[in-house]
Design an enzyme around this catalytic site. Structure first.
Site, PDB file in Angstrom:
ATOM      1  CD  GLU A 254      -6.225  25.186  14.821  1.00 13.13           C
ATOM      2  OE1 GLU A 254      -6.612  25.942  15.741  1.00 13.13           O
ATOM      3  OE2 GLU A 254      -6.438  23.956  14.818  1.00 13.13           O
TER       4      GLU A 254
ATOM      5  CE  LYS B 295      -6.390  20.977  16.933  1.00 18.28           C
ATOM      6  NZ  LYS B 295      -7.368  21.997  16.529  1.00 18.28           N
TER       7      LYS B 295
ATOM      8  CB  CYS C 299      -5.306  24.835  18.485  1.00 14.21           C
ATOM      9  SG  CYS C 299      -6.477  25.952  19.296  1.00 14.21           S
TER      10      CYS C 299
HETATM   11  N1  LIG Z   1      -8.934  25.128  17.395  1.00 14.89           N
HETATM   12  C1  LIG Z   1      -8.881  24.523  18.568  1.00 14.89           C
HETATM   13  O1  LIG Z   1      -8.345  23.438  18.686  1.00 14.89           O
HETATM   14  C2  LIG Z   1      -9.532  25.299  19.692  1.00 14.89           C
HETATM   15  C3  LIG Z   1      -9.226  24.855  21.082  1.00 14.89           C
HETATM   16  O2  LIG Z   1      -8.324  24.083  21.365  1.00 14.89           O
HETATM   17  C4  LIG Z   1     -10.026  25.422  22.154  1.00 14.89           C
HETATM   18  O3  LIG Z   1      -9.959  24.891  23.264  1.00 14.89           O
HETATM   19  O4  LIG Z   1     -10.760  26.385  21.900  1.00 14.89           O
END
Ligand SMILES: NC(=O)CC(=O)C(=O)O
Length: 270
Positions: A40, A109, A150
């Site tokens: 990411e 996302k 994520c």
């Molecule tokens: N970057 C993210 O979205 C992080 C995430 O999901 C987390 O729970 O930590």
């Protein structure tokens, strides 16, 4: 399907990040991989104040470089995610290129990472980013794959939607932190794999203790039985996993929980 999980360092220099990604993918390609997956925000610091500065529009420089590399190496590339600018809006977007360099999928996302853990991590993606509005699956010669970013994977409904659409693996560029990582990273990837009887693949930036947002790293591949196939540490490294999609159908046949769902039961009737 042989897949490389590229856990790379991310710095405050877009060109350096792109060079790092290209060089690590080239090295991984020597192992005859079919697909490389980046983390990411692989070319931008994970900071609200930096996302606009590191952003690019559809078809921008980083996307062109990833497409050209996929074509040159004859592999699929899941280009982690990057800040994608569209007019006044910014999205956290993952682009996928096939062996000819064609863009075959793009996921914005959909669940923004807005958390505030007492004594731990605070982050509000919604201060700068807008949410995508669709689930994403794409085809390869090995089968269908799902794609999310994520925080998206915390939502079982989204994983189930991808599974029901035929995904045999969910690819998830991600960046947990030192609060949520130790607590939830492995259990989340294993949980989604077991619930949906598919592979889950998480790829994160390497840990940088000096960054304002410290990535947990620990890139991971989990099979449809819930077994961790490989898992990194905090440092930069490339992991390689071989996915055998017939395992999904074997496990779905032997332990038929997807067929056995009683959907009419899953609401309280008062
Ligand atoms: N970057 C993210 O979205 C992080 C995430 O999901 C987390 O729970 O930590």
């Amino acid at each position: 399907m042989k897949i490389a999980l590229i856990q790379m360092p991310v710095v405050a220099d877009k060109k350096a990040n792109l060079e790092q990604a290209v060089s690590r993918i080239r090295d991984a390609a020597c192992q005859h991989i079919d697909m490389a997956v980046l983390p990411e925000m692989f070319c931008s610091p994970y900071e609200n104040s930096q996302f606009w500065h590191f952003s690019e529009p559809r078809g921008g420089q980083v996307q062109q470089a990833m497409s050209a590399l996929a074509k040159e190496l004859g592999i699929y590339i899941v280009a982690g995610s990057l800040p994608e600018a569209e007019g006044e809006k910014l999205y956290n977007t993952s682009f996928v290129y096939d062996r000819t360099g064609a863009e075959i999928a793009c996921h914005r996302k959909a669940h923004l990472f807005d958390i505030d853990v007492v004594g731990g991590q605070r982050f509000q993606e919604s201060e700068t980013l807008s949410a995508g509005d669709k689930a994403t699956v794409f085809d390869t010669e090995f089968g269908k794959l799902g794609l999310c970013i994520c925080f998206d994977l915390r939502f079982q409904e989204l994983a189930m939607t991808m599974g029901q659409a035929g995904a045999q693996a969910i690819i998830c560029p991600a960046a947990f932190n030192m609060t949520t990582g130790p607590a939830h990273w492995e259990v989340m990837f294993r949980g989604r794999a077991v619930d949906n009887q598919l592979y889950t693949i998480g790829v994160a930036p390497a840990r940088d203790e000096t960054a304002s947002y410290v990535s947990y790293g620990n890139s991971i591949a989990v099979d449809p039985w819930g077994t961790v196939m490989c898992r990194g540490g905090g440092e930069a490294e490339t992991l390689v996993a071989t996915l055998e999609f017939e395992k999904c159908s074997q496990i779905r046949q032997q332990l038929p929980i997807l067929k056995a769902r009683q959907t009419k039961l899953y609401k309280i009737l008062n």
